[in-house]
Design an enzyme around this catalytic site. Sequence first.
Site, PDB file in Angstrom:
ATOM      1  N   ASP A 256      84.739 169.273 -36.941  1.00 21.78           N
ATOM      2  CA  ASP A 256      86.715 169.238 -37.605  1.00 21.78           C
ATOM      3  C   ASP A 256      86.453 169.597 -38.845  1.00 21.78           C
ATOM      4  O   ASP A 256      85.193 169.211 -39.559  1.00 21.78           O
ATOM      5  CB  ASP A 256      86.845 167.819 -36.506  1.00 21.78           C
ATOM      6  CG  ASP A 256      88.367 167.633 -37.341  1.00 21.78           C
ATOM      7  OD1 ASP A 256      88.823 168.672 -37.519  1.00 21.78           O
ATOM      8  OD2 ASP A 256      88.962 166.524 -37.952  1.00 21.78           O
ATOM      9  N   ARG A 257      87.312 169.614 -39.686  1.00 14.88           N
ATOM     10  CA  ARG A 257      87.230 169.809 -41.183  1.00 14.88           C
ATOM     11  C   ARG A 257      87.796 168.987 -42.135  1.00 14.88           C
ATOM     12  O   ARG A 257      86.596 168.282 -42.163  1.00 14.88           O
ATOM     13  CB  ARG A 257      88.479 171.280 -41.747  1.00 14.88           C
ATOM     14  CG  ARG A 257      87.805 171.749 -42.382  1.00 14.88           C
ATOM     15  CD  ARG A 257      88.847 173.030 -42.879  1.00 14.88           C
ATOM     16  NE  ARG A 257      89.570 171.987 -43.723  1.00 14.88           N
ATOM     17  CZ  ARG A 257      91.479 172.863 -44.155  1.00 14.88           C
ATOM     18  NH1 ARG A 257      91.511 173.929 -43.366  1.00 14.88           N
ATOM     19  NH2 ARG A 257      91.827 171.772 -44.521  1.00 14.88           N
ATOM     20  N   ASP A 258      88.850 168.413 -41.384  1.00 15.16           N
ATOM     21  CA  ASP A 258      89.969 166.935 -42.546  1.00 15.16           C
ATOM     22  C   ASP A 258      89.288 166.008 -42.198  1.00 15.16           C
ATOM     23  O   ASP A 258      88.519 165.312 -41.477  1.00 15.16           O
ATOM     24  CB  ASP A 258      91.323 167.579 -42.096  1.00 15.16           C
ATOM     25  CG  ASP A 258      92.045 168.902 -42.395  1.00 15.16           C
ATOM     26  OD1 ASP A 258      91.001 169.017 -43.256  1.00 15.16           O
ATOM     27  OD2 ASP A 258      93.103 169.140 -41.947  1.00 15.16           O
ATOM     28  N   THR A 306      89.667 173.615 -35.970  1.00 22.17           N
ATOM     29  CA  THR A 306      91.027 172.754 -36.935  1.00 22.17           C
ATOM     30  C   THR A 306      91.737 172.759 -36.079  1.00 22.17           C
ATOM     31  O   THR A 306      92.565 174.051 -36.251  1.00 22.17           O
ATOM     32  CB  THR A 306      90.012 172.772 -37.998  1.00 22.17           C
ATOM     33  OG1 THR A 306      90.959 171.846 -39.142  1.00 22.17           O
ATOM     34  CG2 THR A 306      90.259 174.421 -38.882  1.00 22.17           C
ATOM     35  N   GLN A 308      95.324 173.079 -37.401  1.00 18.74           N
ATOM     36  CA  GLN A 308      96.257 172.951 -38.497  1.00 18.74           C
ATOM     37  C   GLN A 308      97.866 173.074 -38.597  1.00 18.74           C
ATOM     38  O   GLN A 308      97.791 174.441 -38.791  1.00 18.74           O
ATOM     39  CB  GLN A 308      95.538 174.279 -39.749  1.00 18.74           C
ATOM     40  CG  GLN A 308      94.112 173.272 -39.878  1.00 18.74           C
ATOM     41  CD  GLN A 308      94.276 172.328 -41.632  1.00 18.74           C
ATOM     42  OE1 GLN A 308      94.559 172.285 -41.675  1.00 18.74           O
ATOM     43  NE2 GLN A 308      92.676 171.576 -40.728  1.00 18.74           N
ATOM     44  N   CYS A 345      93.355 176.551 -34.995  1.00 19.60           N
ATOM     45  CA  CYS A 345      94.729 175.911 -34.329  1.00 19.60           C
ATOM     46  C   CYS A 345      96.015 176.290 -35.197  1.00 19.60           C
ATOM     47  O   CYS A 345      96.275 175.294 -35.373  1.00 19.60           O
ATOM     48  CB  CYS A 345      94.862 175.918 -33.175  1.00 19.60           C
ATOM     49  SG  CYS A 345      96.288 175.264 -32.484  1.00 19.60           S
ATOM     50  N   CYS A 364     100.283 176.158 -26.834  1.00 16.74           N
ATOM     51  CA  CYS A 364      98.956 176.756 -27.128  1.00 16.74           C
ATOM     52  C   CYS A 364      97.678 176.514 -26.041  1.00 16.74           C
ATOM     53  O   CYS A 364      97.919 174.848 -25.493  1.00 16.74           O
ATOM     54  CB  CYS A 364      98.706 177.369 -28.464  1.00 16.74           C
ATOM     55  SG  CYS A 364      97.675 175.673 -29.029  1.00 16.74           S
ATOM     56  N   LYS A 368      93.361 171.292 -29.785  1.00 20.93           N
ATOM     57  CA  LYS A 368      91.990 170.143 -29.848  1.00 20.93           C
ATOM     58  C   LYS A 368      92.554 168.742 -29.478  1.00 20.93           C
ATOM     59  O   LYS A 368      93.911 168.697 -30.030  1.00 20.93           O
ATOM     60  CB  LYS A 368      91.016 169.540 -30.171  1.00 20.93           C
ATOM     61  CG  LYS A 368      90.245 170.658 -30.678  1.00 20.93           C
ATOM     62  CD  LYS A 368      89.321 169.864 -32.066  1.00 20.93           C
ATOM     63  CE  LYS A 368      90.536 169.807 -33.263  1.00 20.93           C
ATOM     64  NZ  LYS A 368      89.124 169.510 -34.702  1.00 20.93           N
ATOM     65  N   ASP A 393      86.197 162.968 -36.790  1.00 19.28           N
ATOM     66  CA  ASP A 393      86.865 161.810 -36.810  1.00 19.28           C
ATOM     67  C   ASP A 393      87.974 161.852 -35.713  1.00 19.28           C
ATOM     68  O   ASP A 393      88.346 160.166 -36.222  1.00 19.28           O
ATOM     69  CB  ASP A 393      87.171 161.975 -38.268  1.00 19.28           C
ATOM     70  CG  ASP A 393      87.853 162.166 -38.633  1.00 19.28           C
ATOM     71  OD1 ASP A 393      88.708 163.215 -37.612  1.00 19.28           O
ATOM     72  OD2 ASP A 393      88.566 162.410 -39.620  1.00 19.28           O
TER      73      ASP A 393
END
Length: 447
Positions: A256-258, A306, A308, A345, A364, A368, A393
């Site tokens: 995951d990114r953020d 991620t 978004q 996404c 869609c 996630k 997280d």
Amino acid sequence: MDSLEDLLEPEKVQVVVMMGGMGTRLKGYTDHCPKPLIDVNGKPFFAYQLQLLVNAGFQKFLFCVGYHAPMIEAYFGDGSAYGIHITYSYDGEKLLGTGGAIRKAMPYLEHDFMVVYGDSFMDIDYTEVLYRYYVGKKSGARALMTILKNDSLLDQSNVIYEDGRIVLYDKMHPVSQMHYIDYGVCMYERTLFEHYEPGCFLDVADIQKSVSVERKLEACLVRKRFYEIGTPGSLKEFEAYANKRFAKKRPAVFLDRDGVVNEIVFNEDTEELESPLKTCQFSFMDRALEALRIIKEKGYYIFIVTNQPAAAKGKTTLGQLYEINQYLLDQSIKNHCEIDGIFMCPHSEKRTAYTKETFLNRRCNCRKPETGLFQRALGTYAVDLERSYMAGDSYTDVLAGHRAGIQAVLIGNLKCDLCARLQDCKPKMICASLYEFSKQLPKGDIK
């Protein structure tokens, strides 16, 4: 196409593949075989590029064939074996050049189409290409060129790119201001070819130069290098790359990114903590780059997966989200921990009064905890799922990892509300940070 927004849907966009060349620099390989069918580790070269395109969602193909055309048609057929449809346009005996081959294919061309080459492997985010062309068309552009920062390292640079726009493309007259090179994926309006005589010789570079001078050539920056098989040396180079990527399974770390790779930022407009909305807001978590280097050194692929939805909610644009992705990729390359793929996404069913890019408001299969983002990575890499990890997280990351058949890792603290949402899907590990996870990660040997 029924509307301009159809350009954003890969399955509605026609892909024209240039396959007519004789491959004279590959004497010995191409005496009785066209370049796209040269064997690379047991399958034709172009099958690797086709795999990328099909995985990106493209379904309509037009193959412009010349040298040993019957062999190409015999191998790929109508495309049904790949779940796609292929039409063929034949150059004939006379060499027409790239532009001439496209002009001869006029009866089959749709109003807008993408062009790729049968002797090149170009691993890029094709959804961004479509988006950049769509945005450019709304401002009067008639073509798009993907470009790579080159500084004449791979070949002679041929593009002047300034302030986000292509000022000039000219491959015949290089000047010192040219720091970028044509990458090899382009999009065109069919009207650009209509006034040329059928059967004429035409280099598509002449059209590209003309459109650039008119300031109607949109740009899409890419970062990954391309591979081509124009010479025996470059063919051997791709063989080694393809063997490493497609033949040998390697474990991957999906991140995951953020809140894992980068900091969450405070949005003064909403007075909330959320994802960065532009590159100047992007800041890495403490020791995150060091963690990425450790993961790479241990032998894992690194994929960012991620959600978004900010553009779908009108907080930013999809273009800004792509800029952040490219900035993240640039920084990973600069810090010797190159991320292998960023899968995003951008969708949300929630539309606000500020939403402008309403095409993003839809259900869609990539948001996630759905597994669409994982499938995009697995479609073009040989990944050892049993030894792979998903680290994030939130409970959606853990659930997504379980659904994808990957060991899930929670970055942060397991709070009571997370326990309730996870139910029986417990993470395999709980780590305070990405760096801590990287230290606990076992070595990922290639099999």
